[in-house]
Design an enzyme around this catalytic site. Structure first.
Site, short mmCIF file in Angstrom:
data_model
loop_
_atom_site.label_atom_id
_atom_site.label_comp_id
_atom_site.label_asym_id
_atom_site.label_seq_id
_atom_site.Cartn_x
_atom_site.Cartn_y
_atom_site.Cartn_z
N ASP A 1 4.29 -1.95 4.37
CA ASP A 1 5.21 -2.96 4.92
C ASP A 1 6.00 -3.68 3.84
O ASP A 1 7.23 -3.84 3.95
CB ASP A 1 4.43 -3.99 5.75
CG ASP A 1 3.99 -3.43 7.10
OD1 ASP A 1 4.61 -2.46 7.58
OD2 ASP A 1 3.03 -3.97 7.67
N LYS B 1 -4.88 -3.75 12.13
CA LYS B 1 -4.46 -3.67 10.72
C LYS B 1 -5.47 -4.29 9.76
O LYS B 1 -5.70 -3.76 8.67
CB LYS B 1 -3.11 -4.37 10.54
CG LYS B 1 -1.93 -3.54 10.97
CD LYS B 1 -0.66 -4.34 10.74
CE LYS B 1 0.52 -3.43 10.58
NZ LYS B 1 1.74 -4.15 10.24
#
Ligand code: ATR
Length: 287
Positions: free
Chosen positions: A109, A73
């Protein structure tokens, strides 16, 4: 029903290492089927040393895009062409969109977290919130809460310096009062007495780690306890909250909503949320 693969099919992938645990293929393939989109979503095991080549392959194979999970990520950021504000400020990407060879990195997210709260009828606006942990998932949640207008956010972390560093980075993003505290402050009634939301952003509860040292009974009755972990269903943190008769949410809801937002980025249409929720629940049950 399996997805039909033919000459029209385009791929969406998820980069991770390991990747066998992922439940995202079930959720996204169900959504693509329901919307009759000629897309297929596949897990792609990418070793860290192959990440640059894997990013090139997004263009080479004309993928629609990819999701990105541990351990890529943060590292993928420098390989992309454009970044959203969230991805820039969180220093992490969970969704890549291939726009005719220009790779756009976003991070859904935090917005997924907010959407899950909204679905529960909880608004973080002007609220007093406690986040436990100061890692990657805390960044996304913190960013979204500041932008949603939370009044005060306390970041409690085992390593205090990491919580303090987060505050320095995010201080100027909005009006929220940001504070850092060491883990043992969770036993201090003053820290929790006004909290309306407490979020576990640590990995405590994933394995057989010790319980977080927290005195839940000092929180207001209506305080919501949220664990970002989605497995096990009842983490040690949520069991503590249940025992104190507080309401809880687990990480499945955030997983669903971050996925729904990624679906919309790839397809430019609203996600079939119910379909995705059912597929995710089935996939988690059979894991
Ligand atoms: P993620 O990207 O999922 O947030 P991470 O960046 O590795 O994962 O962060 C993990 C978080 O869990 C950190 O805040 C870590 O605390 P430290 O910063 O002190 O390392 C926290 N954490 C992990 N194990 C813990 C434990 N046993 N007790 C308390 N905090 C823990």
């Amino acid at each position: 029903m399996p997805i039909a693969i033919n000459g029209q099919t385009r791929l969406v992938g998820i980069f991770g290492d390991p990747i066998t645990h992922t439940r995202s293929p079930a959720m996204h393939n169900a959504a693509f089927r329901a919307c009759q989109l000629p897309y297929a979503y596949v897990p792609l095991l990418v070793h860290p040393s192959d990440l640059a080549k894997a990013v090139q392959a997004i263009r080479a194979y004309n993928l629609v895009g990819v999701n990105v999970t541990v351990p890529h990520k943060e590292r993928i950021v420098r390989h992309l062409d454009e970044l959203s504000e969230e991805a820039t400020l969180c220093g992490a990407v969970n969704t890549v969109v291939n726009r005719d060879g220009v790779l756009f990195g976003d991070n859904t997210d935090g917005r997924g977290f907010l959407a899950s709260l909204q679905q529960r009828g909880f608004s973080p606006h002007q609220r007093d919130i406690v986040l436990i942990g100061a890692g990657g998932s805390t960044r996304a949640v913190l960013f979204s809460l500041i932008r949603a207008g939370s009044k005060r956010i306390t970041i409690v972390n085992r390593t205090l310096a990491k919580a303090q560093a987060l505050i320095r980075t995010y201080r100027t993003l909005g009006q929220a009062r940001l504070e850092a505290a060491p883990l043992d402050r969770l036993l201090d009634p003053a820290l929790l007495q006004d909290a309306t939301l407490v979020v576990n952003c640590t990995s405590v509860g994933l394995h057989d780690e010790p319980f977080l040292p927290i005195n839940l009974t000092t929180t207001p009755r209506h305080c919501l306890f949220y664990d970002l972990l989605y497995r096990p269903e009842l983490t040690t943190f949520l069991r503590q909250a249940h025992n104190a008769r507080r309401t809880t949410m687990d990480g499945r809801s955030m997983l669903l909503h971050q996925g729904a937002l990624a679906f919309s980025l790839w397809t430019a249409q609203p996600a079939p949320l119910q379909v995705m929720a059912r597929a995710l629940a089935r996939a988690l049950r059979t894991s």
